[in-house]
Design an enzyme around this catalytic site. Structure first.
Site, PDB file in Angstrom:
ATOM      1  N   ASP A  31       0.880  -1.182   0.000  1.00  8.88           N
ATOM      2  CA  ASP A  31       0.000   0.000   0.000  1.00  8.88           C
ATOM      3  C   ASP A  31       0.908   1.220   0.000  1.00  8.88           C
ATOM      4  OD1 ASP A  31      -1.815   2.138   0.872  1.00  8.88           O
ATOM      5  OD2 ASP A  31      -3.203   0.547   1.413  1.00  8.88           O
ATOM      6  N   SER A 124     -17.594  -2.971  -7.940  1.00  7.71           N
ATOM      7  CA  SER A 124     -18.510  -2.091  -7.219  1.00  7.71           C
ATOM      8  C   SER A 124     -19.904  -2.122  -7.834  1.00  7.71           C
ATOM      9  CB  SER A 124     -17.959  -0.664  -7.325  1.00  7.71           C
ATOM     10  OG  SER A 124     -18.914   0.277  -6.927  1.00  7.71           O
ATOM     11  N   TYR A 149     -14.692   7.035 -12.305  1.00  5.83           N
ATOM     12  CA  TYR A 149     -14.430   5.952 -11.342  1.00  5.83           C
ATOM     13  C   TYR A 149     -15.186   4.684 -11.762  1.00  5.83           C
ATOM     14  CZ  TYR A 149     -14.979   3.039  -7.235  1.00  5.83           C
ATOM     15  OH  TYR A 149     -15.020   1.952  -6.392  1.00  5.83           O
ATOM     16  N   LYS A 153     -13.912   0.677 -13.043  1.00  6.94           N
ATOM     17  CA  LYS A 153     -14.338  -0.636 -12.531  1.00  6.94           C
ATOM     18  C   LYS A 153     -14.837  -1.508 -13.687  1.00  6.94           C
ATOM     19  CE  LYS A 153     -13.087   0.007  -8.441  1.00  6.94           C
ATOM     20  NZ  LYS A 153     -12.064  -0.799  -7.781  1.00  6.94           N
ATOM     21  N   ASN A 198     -17.475  12.237   1.598  1.00  6.40           N
ATOM     22  CA  ASN A 198     -18.433  12.281   0.488  1.00  6.40           C
ATOM     23  C   ASN A 198     -19.610  11.342   0.752  1.00  6.40           C
ATOM     24  OD1 ASN A 198     -16.740  13.830  -1.365  1.00  6.40           O
ATOM     25  ND2 ASN A 198     -15.430  12.005  -1.345  1.00  6.40           N
TER      26      ASN A 198
HETATM   27  P1  NAD Z   1      -9.452   3.035   0.621  1.00 10.40           P
HETATM   28  O1  NAD Z   1      -9.041   4.279  -0.086  1.00 10.40           O
HETATM   29  O2  NAD Z   1      -9.671   3.089   2.078  1.00 10.40           O
HETATM   30  O3  NAD Z   1      -8.375   1.886   0.311  1.00 10.40           O
HETATM   31  C1  NAD Z   1      -7.641   1.831  -0.886  1.00 10.40           C
HETATM   32  C2  NAD Z   1      -6.179   1.658  -0.500  1.00 10.40           C
HETATM   33  O4  NAD Z   1      -5.392   1.605  -1.689  1.00 10.40           O
HETATM   34  C3  NAD Z   1      -5.655   2.820   0.338  1.00 10.40           C
HETATM   35  O5  NAD Z   1      -5.028   2.316   1.494  1.00 10.40           O
HETATM   36  C4  NAD Z   1      -4.661   3.524  -0.567  1.00 10.40           C
HETATM   37  O6  NAD Z   1      -3.592   4.095   0.138  1.00 10.40           O
HETATM   38  C5  NAD Z   1      -4.220   2.380  -1.470  1.00 10.40           C
HETATM   39  N1  NAD Z   1      -3.710   2.797  -2.774  1.00 10.40           N
HETATM   40  C6  NAD Z   1      -4.220   3.720  -3.636  1.00 10.40           C
HETATM   41  N2  NAD Z   1      -3.446   3.824  -4.727  1.00 10.40           N
HETATM   42  C7  NAD Z   1      -2.427   2.935  -4.562  1.00 10.40           C
HETATM   43  C8  NAD Z   1      -1.305   2.578  -5.342  1.00 10.40           C
HETATM   44  N3  NAD Z   1      -1.060   3.162  -6.522  1.00 10.40           N
HETATM   45  N4  NAD Z   1      -0.467   1.620  -4.881  1.00 10.40           N
HETATM   46  C9  NAD Z   1      -0.679   1.021  -3.677  1.00 10.40           C
HETATM   47  N5  NAD Z   1      -1.727   1.342  -2.888  1.00 10.40           N
HETATM   48  C10 NAD Z   1      -2.588   2.277  -3.331  1.00 10.40           C
HETATM   49  O7  NAD Z   1     -10.741   2.468  -0.129  1.00 10.40           O
HETATM   50  P2  NAD Z   1     -11.716   1.277   0.279  1.00 10.40           P
HETATM   51  O8  NAD Z   1     -13.033   1.859   0.577  1.00 10.40           O
HETATM   52  O9  NAD Z   1     -11.077   0.378   1.251  1.00 10.40           O
HETATM   53  O10 NAD Z   1     -11.849   0.568  -1.146  1.00 10.40           O
HETATM   54  C11 NAD Z   1     -11.086  -0.580  -1.480  1.00 10.40           C
HETATM   55  C12 NAD Z   1     -11.485  -1.055  -2.867  1.00 10.40           C
HETATM   56  O11 NAD Z   1     -12.881  -1.343  -2.881  1.00 10.40           O
HETATM   57  C13 NAD Z   1     -11.255  -0.021  -3.965  1.00 10.40           C
HETATM   58  O12 NAD Z   1     -10.838  -0.719  -5.132  1.00 10.40           O
HETATM   59  C14 NAD Z   1     -12.634   0.576  -4.184  1.00 10.40           C
HETATM   60  O13 NAD Z   1     -12.786   1.057  -5.479  1.00 10.40           O
HETATM   61  C15 NAD Z   1     -13.511  -0.630  -3.939  1.00 10.40           C
HETATM   62  N6  NAD Z   1     -14.888  -0.290  -3.524  1.00 10.40           N
HETATM   63  C16 NAD Z   1     -15.081   0.524  -2.445  1.00 10.40           C
HETATM   64  C17 NAD Z   1     -16.377   0.856  -2.064  1.00 10.40           C
HETATM   65  C18 NAD Z   1     -16.640   1.793  -0.918  1.00 10.40           C
HETATM   66  O14 NAD Z   1     -17.737   2.347  -0.847  1.00 10.40           O
HETATM   67  N7  NAD Z   1     -15.715   1.995   0.020  1.00 10.40           N
HETATM   68  C19 NAD Z   1     -17.463   0.323  -2.768  1.00 10.40           C
HETATM   69  C20 NAD Z   1     -17.225  -0.511  -3.851  1.00 10.40           C
HETATM   70  C21 NAD Z   1     -15.918  -0.817  -4.222  1.00 10.40           C
HETATM   71  C1  WQD Z   2     -25.719   7.101  -0.217  1.00 12.62           C
HETATM   72  C2  WQD Z   2     -27.053   7.865  -0.216  1.00 12.62           C
HETATM   73  C3  WQD Z   2     -26.972   9.962  -1.383  1.00 12.62           C
HETATM   74  C4  WQD Z   2     -24.186  11.941   1.339  1.00 12.62           C
HETATM   75  C5  WQD Z   2     -20.911   5.634  -3.534  1.00 12.62           C
HETATM   76  C6  WQD Z   2     -20.309   5.395  -4.879  1.00 12.62           C
HETATM   77  C7  WQD Z   2     -20.293   3.926  -5.194  1.00 12.62           C
HETATM   78  C8  WQD Z   2     -19.640   3.116  -4.074  1.00 12.62           C
HETATM   79  C9  WQD Z   2     -20.206   3.461  -2.749  1.00 12.62           C
HETATM   80  C10 WQD Z   2     -17.319   2.776  -4.585  1.00 12.62           C
HETATM   81  C11 WQD Z   2     -27.393   8.504  -1.561  1.00 12.62           C
HETATM   82  C12 WQD Z   2     -27.233  10.177   0.095  1.00 12.62           C
HETATM   83  C13 WQD Z   2     -25.009  11.022   0.733  1.00 12.62           C
HETATM   84  C14 WQD Z   2     -24.756  13.080   1.955  1.00 12.62           C
HETATM   85  C15 WQD Z   2     -26.935  12.284   1.312  1.00 12.62           C
HETATM   86  N1  WQD Z   2     -18.243   3.387  -3.963  1.00 12.62           N
HETATM   87  N2  WQD Z   2     -26.365  11.192   0.723  1.00 12.62           N
HETATM   88  N3  WQD Z   2     -26.121  13.198   1.921  1.00 12.62           N
HETATM   89  O1  WQD Z   2     -23.566   7.298  -3.812  1.00 12.62           O
HETATM   90  O2  WQD Z   2     -24.643   5.117  -3.060  1.00 12.62           O
HETATM   91  O3  WQD Z   2     -22.252   5.163  -3.564  1.00 12.62           O
HETATM   92  O4  WQD Z   2     -20.181   4.887  -2.551  1.00 12.62           O
HETATM   93  O5  WQD Z   2     -17.396   1.927  -5.419  1.00 12.62           O
HETATM   94  O6  WQD Z   2     -19.613   3.780  -6.390  1.00 12.62           O
HETATM   95  O7  WQD Z   2     -21.062   6.094  -5.838  1.00 12.62           O
HETATM   96  O8  WQD Z   2     -23.027   6.290  -1.531  1.00 12.62           O
HETATM   97  O9  WQD Z   2     -22.816   7.129   0.761  1.00 12.62           O
HETATM   98  O10 WQD Z   2     -22.374   8.716  -1.165  1.00 12.62           O
HETATM   99  O11 WQD Z   2     -24.704   7.956  -0.729  1.00 12.62           O
HETATM  100  O12 WQD Z   2     -28.156  12.443   1.312  1.00 12.62           O
HETATM  101  O13 WQD Z   2     -24.054  13.944   2.502  1.00 12.62           O
HETATM  102  O14 WQD Z   2     -26.934   8.959   0.710  1.00 12.62           O
HETATM  103  O15 WQD Z   2     -27.718  10.873  -2.159  1.00 12.62           O
HETATM  104  O16 WQD Z   2     -28.785   8.415  -1.716  1.00 12.62           O
HETATM  105  P1  WQD Z   2     -23.466   6.043  -3.075  1.00 12.62           P
HETATM  106  P2  WQD Z   2     -23.147   7.579  -0.621  1.00 12.62           P
END
Ligand code: NAD
Ligand code: WQD
Length: 338
Positions: A31, A124, A149, A153, A198
């Site tokens: 990482d 995702s 983004y 994916k 966010n």
């Molecule tokens: P996060 O940002 O907490 O974790 C990602 C990690 O990757 C971080 O520790 C960051 O430092 C590391 N990283 C970024 N660029 C790097 C690089 N070039 N080399 C090495 N390390 C690097 O995010 P998360 O929420 O734990 O998400 C993990 C995975 O799950 C991501 O691929 C994200 O797209 C996917 N995902 C997350 C969510 C969500 O809502 N959190 C939902 C769906 C999918």
């Molecule tokens: C959830 C709900 C907002 C913030 C995102 C990415 C998705 C995945 C997960 C990575 C929605 C509402 C939010 C606020 C609000 N990530 N909201 N006030 O948009 O479902 O998904 O994170 O893969 O790709 O798009 O998640 O938590 O941002 O929003 O009312 O301040 O909460 O409108 O209905 P989202 P979120």
């Protein structure tokens, strides 16, 4: 089995490291700490009593990645490392394509060079952004999304499918996560967003702790029961357990397996807000604000394939998610910053 975890210091990665170590896997983490802190790794070590080989390197640095494979000789990789903020990806598309797509290619090339055949990839629910019919199953995938983004994916999934087609010995799980929330029940690891969050739940948690004043609810005129957006929230520990099950599945599999990891239940913004109020005992002030650009009314999973083929079923409900999030937030008001 030894698993190399890319992005293992991050939110989902750190919880998955705990689940892997508890399930008896050996792990190593790479990482670059771009969006995380080494403190998370130390806390995983403290929770599990195990030492984690850690490499502060970027997956984009091929020489560094190769030297990690050389030393660690992993049997499998879980690939979390990516940039993940939807809004930022609209402003910085090249950075997102570079890290997420090149990063995945760099990893696949290194796996090929070192003959590593097993991969779990973090996809995702964003790949379902254009789907209207709920719940979404794995076949609902429509190759359309609303932001860079999401495209990374979709592209990475396709790159992985093509790579598996060319090398039938590969065994890969593409896991489509819905909305991960919550934290480890110990309160020692959790989500530590940089700046103003966010996402809904970290935002609510910071309102509860007094760091932010009030929540803006983005829209109350959606065609949903209370007019606010509906999502499928999944406890991050259930999600972590899903990775252990996926690894077991691909251990002696072949080809690409795609699974939704969600609860199967839709919950609205206001329902989440009230659940958090109940779990924390704090009132969350909010205002109704305009819809957020790019948001959809609702998305929730059909998780039946993961249940049938992996034995995956969520164990923690929305109240558990809120309780554990509040436990993390109240004990670590500034995240990992000491
Ligand atoms: P996060 O940002 O907490 O974790 C990602 C990690 O990757 C971080 O520790 C960051 O430092 C590391 N990283 C970024 N660029 C790097 C690089 N070039 N080399 C090495 N390390 C690097 O995010 P998360 O929420 O734990 O998400 C993990 C995975 O799950 C991501 O691929 C994200 O797209 C996917 N995902 C997350 C969510 C969500 O809502 N959190 C939902 C769906 C999918
Ligand atoms: C959830 C709900 C907002 C913030 C995102 C990415 C998705 C995945 C997960 C990575 C929605 C509402 C939010 C606020 C609000 N990530 N909201 N006030 O948009 O479902 O998904 O994170 O893969 O790709 O798009 O998640 O938590 O941002 O929003 O009312 O301040 O909460 O409108 O209905 P989202 P979120």
């Amino acid at each position: 089995m030894k698993v190399l975890v890319t992005g293992g210091a991050g939110y989902i990665g750190s919880h998955t490291c705990v689940a892997l170590l508890e399930a008896g896997f050996e792990i190593a983490v790479i990482d670059n700490l771009d969006n995380s802190s080494y403190e998370a790794i130390e806390r995983v070590e403290e929770l599990t009593g195990k030492k984690i080989p850690f490499y502060k390197e970027s997956i984009l640095d091929k020489a560094a990645l190769e030297s990690v494979f050389e030393v660690e000789k992993p049997d499998a990789v879980i690939h979390f490392a990516a940039l993940k903020a939807v809004g930022e990806s609209v402003r910085k598309p090249l950075e997102y394509y570079h890290t997420n797509v090149f990063g995945t290619i760099s990893l696949l090339e290194t796996m090929r060079k070192y003959d590593v055949k097993r991969l779990v990839y973090s996809s995702s629910a964003t790949v379902y952004s254009s789907v209207k019919e709920m719940p979404v199953n794995e076949q609902s995938f429509a190759y359309v999304t609303t932001n860079p983004y999401g495209w990374t994916k979709i592209m990475c999934e396709q790159i992985i499918r093509d790579t598996c087609h060319a090398d039938p010995a590969l065994s890969v799980a593409l896991l489509r996560y819905f909305n991960p929330v919550g934290a480890h029940p110990s309160g020692r690891i959790g989500e530590d967003p940089a700046g103003i969050p966010n996402n809904l739940m970290p935002y609510i948690a910071q309102v509860a702790s007094g760091k932010l004043q009030k929540l803006s609810v983005y829209g109350n005129d959606y065609p949903t029961p209370d007019g606010t957006g509906v999502r499928d929230y999944i406890h991050v520990c259930d999600l972590a357990d899903g990775h252990v099950l996926a690894l077991r599945k691909i251990a002696d599999g072949q080809g690409v397996y795609t699974y939704n990891l969600g609860s199967g239940k839709g919950t609205s913004v206001l329902e989440m807000l009230h659940a958090f109020e109940k779990a924390s005992g704090r009132e969350i002030p909010y205002v109704i604000a305009p819809r957020r650009a790019g948001d959809i009314a609702e998305v929730y999973a059909d998780p039946s394939l993961a249940e049938k083929e992996l034995g995956f079923k969520t164990k923690r409900d929305v109240f558990d998610m809120c309780k554990d999030l509040w436990n993390w937030q109240s004990h670590n008001p500034n995240g990992y910053t000491k």
